[in-house]
Write an enzyme that holds these catalytic residues in place. Structure first.
Site, mmCIF file in Angstrom:
data_model
loop_
_atom_site.group_PDB
_atom_site.id
_atom_site.type_symbol
_atom_site.label_atom_id
_atom_site.label_comp_id
_atom_site.label_asym_id
_atom_site.label_seq_id
_atom_site.Cartn_x
_atom_site.Cartn_y
_atom_site.Cartn_z
ATOM 1 N N GLY A 1 -0.801 -54.854 0.182
ATOM 2 C CA GLY A 1 -1.723 -55.656 0.418
ATOM 3 C C GLY A 1 -2.552 -55.717 -0.773
ATOM 4 N N ASN A 2 -3.888 -56.290 -0.381
ATOM 5 C CA ASN A 2 -5.119 -56.459 -1.258
ATOM 6 C C ASN A 2 -6.284 -56.083 -0.630
ATOM 7 O OD1 ASN A 2 -6.054 -59.174 -0.740
ATOM 8 N ND2 ASN A 2 -3.820 -59.631 -1.200
ATOM 9 N N HIS A 3 -7.524 -56.434 -1.108
ATOM 10 C CA HIS A 3 -8.657 -56.060 -0.830
ATOM 11 C C HIS A 3 -9.401 -57.326 -0.134
ATOM 12 C CE1 HIS A 3 -8.674 -52.070 -2.306
ATOM 13 N NE2 HIS A 3 -8.441 -52.437 -3.612
#
Ligand code: PMT
Length: 401
Positions: A211-213
């Site tokens: 995923g990412n932020h």
């Protein structure tokens, strides 16, 4: 709920009228506002942070640093705010405000703010009448601040006269009326707008993902702003804690890029504008393990395959749709943004760079540059709600051409 989604920062100073602010905070929350409270050191003698924190649903702050030594970022707090209300405003704080005396967190936030400031003075009769107070009030109004005048009545000193802080309902009504007069722009009435937001999670096994932020804040702010302007909004968001504020927003929650792709193309043919603010994972594991992968050896390899490029596919299929992409970059920002504008066949691209502090993932603020084929415009750092307004102002002007 007339203050829905508005971010109100309330500065409470050290006067007896502070006791009314519990009611005021509750009232703002009931109106749909998000509320943060800052106390001056003297205010703590009149109200308790705990009560205000429960009522505002946020931490209450009074010092430039917390007891654990972390910095309470006054600039972020200032930029978070759609409005600041100083209530009650004592003669002392009023004087500091107009003379730039910055000796506490409240003053540092006030002096960093770009939003409208409302002042509700409260003091004894003679202090309120004093020429220095009159001058300071005038000066604050000359700064553009909005005065909520003190009312006449019985004062804590036992005297009777002008100096009582306006009642909580009056404070709320003044702020509400201000926003009502500002929010009249319905320049997207009847438009159907599709917005992608948040991250995507690409499963590795039942417990892990890539995923990412992204928090979804930018995309949700765009959805709220478009809805406020009269648009019907379809918001397709990856995993996010953000909640919808406002009507006319259909929220569809998805997890992976493939799910986002499917939902986008369920609606794409019928929309007038699409804004791709989601941080879509470019790759996903080729295979998702059915069971939790066990630790086995010092390294492991996951084979990744390319996800569909949602925005690029929109660019290939577009007919009447006005397409807005985002570019999140860390280097050669302008060149990368312009390359995406062309390659994905966009009408406009919004560049944000992780090299700018207060921009990009998770922050309440962003700093953007907008590019079209023939134009570019740079904007200062602003709350994401204001950034959303800038993006839509620019887009609406382009669509009208
Ligand atoms: O959610 P926040 O915490 O508020 O953060 C906001 C943000 C930083 C995520 C947002 O402002 C932002 O920059 N979004 C785009 C992030 C991104 O993925 O940028 P990119 O340069 O990698 O992608 C370019 C564009 O193609 C984007 O519009 C993206 O949505 C789109 N894209 C990318 C890959 C893919 N497979 N499909 C896409 O649609």
């Amino acid at each position: 709920m007339n203050l829905e989604g508005k971010r109100i920062l309330i500065i409470i100073t050290g006067g007896i009228a502070a006791y009314k602010m519990n009611t005021a905070v509750r009232g703002f929350i009931k109106e749909g506002a998000e509320v943060k409270v800052i106390l001056t050191p003297a205010a703590k003698d009149f109200v308790t942070p705990l009560t205000l924190s429960v009522l505002s649903r946020n931490e209450v702050l009074w010092d430039l640093s917390s007891s654990s030594g972390t910095w309470n970022n006054h600039v972020e707090l200032a930029l978070w705010s759609d409005a600041i209300l100083v209530a009650p405003c004592t003669a002392n704080t009023l004087s500091k405000m107009v003379h730039g005396a910055c000796d506490n967190l409240a003053m540092a936030v006030y002096m960093s703010a770009k939003c409208p400031v409302f002042i509700a003075p409260a003091m004894d009769l003679d202090m309120y009448r004093h020429p220095s107070t009159r001058q300071n009030i005038q000066r604050a109004q000359d700064f553009g601040h909005i005065l909520i005048p003190a009312e006449e009545g019985e004062l804590a000193s036992g005297l009777h006269g002008e100096g009582r802080m306006a009642e909580p309902e009056h404070l709320i009504e003044t702020v509400r009326q201000y926003f009502e007069s500002k929010d009249f722009i319905k320049n997207m009435a009847g438009k159907k707008v599709l917005i992608t937001a948040g991250p995507t999670y690409e499963a590795i096994d039942p417990v892990r993902f890539i995923g990412n932020h992204s928090s979804g804040k930018m995309g949700f702010a765009l959805a709220e702003e478009a809805a406020k302007r009269g648009a019907d909004v379809i918001l397709i968001s990856g995993p996010s804690h953000e909640k919808i504020k406002g009507n006319h927003i259909q929220l569809i929650r998805v997890t992976s890029a493939k799910e986002m792709f499917q939902e986008v193309f369920r609606y794409f043919s019928g929309i007038d504008m699409a804004i791709a603010s989601a941080a879509v994972a470019d790759y996903a594991p080729k295979e998702v393990a059915a069971e939790k992968i066990k630790k086995d050896g010092d390294s492991m390899t996951i084979e990744l395959v390319k996800n569909p490029d949602i925005l690029k596919t929109m660019g290939e299929q577009k007919k009447k749709q006005f397409l807005i992409g985002f570019a999140l970059e860390t280097q050669n920002e302008e060149a990368h943004a312009k390359e995406k504008l062309h390659r994905k066949n966009l009408d406009m691209i919004v560049l944000n760079s992780l090299r700018d502090s207060g921009a990009g993932f998770q922050t309440d603020t962003n700093r953007i540059r907008i590019f079209t084929e023939s134009q570019e415009k740079e904007f200062p750092i602003k709350p994401k709600s204001a950034v959303a307004a800038d993006i839509l102002d620019f887009a609406v002007a382009q669509m009208a051409k």
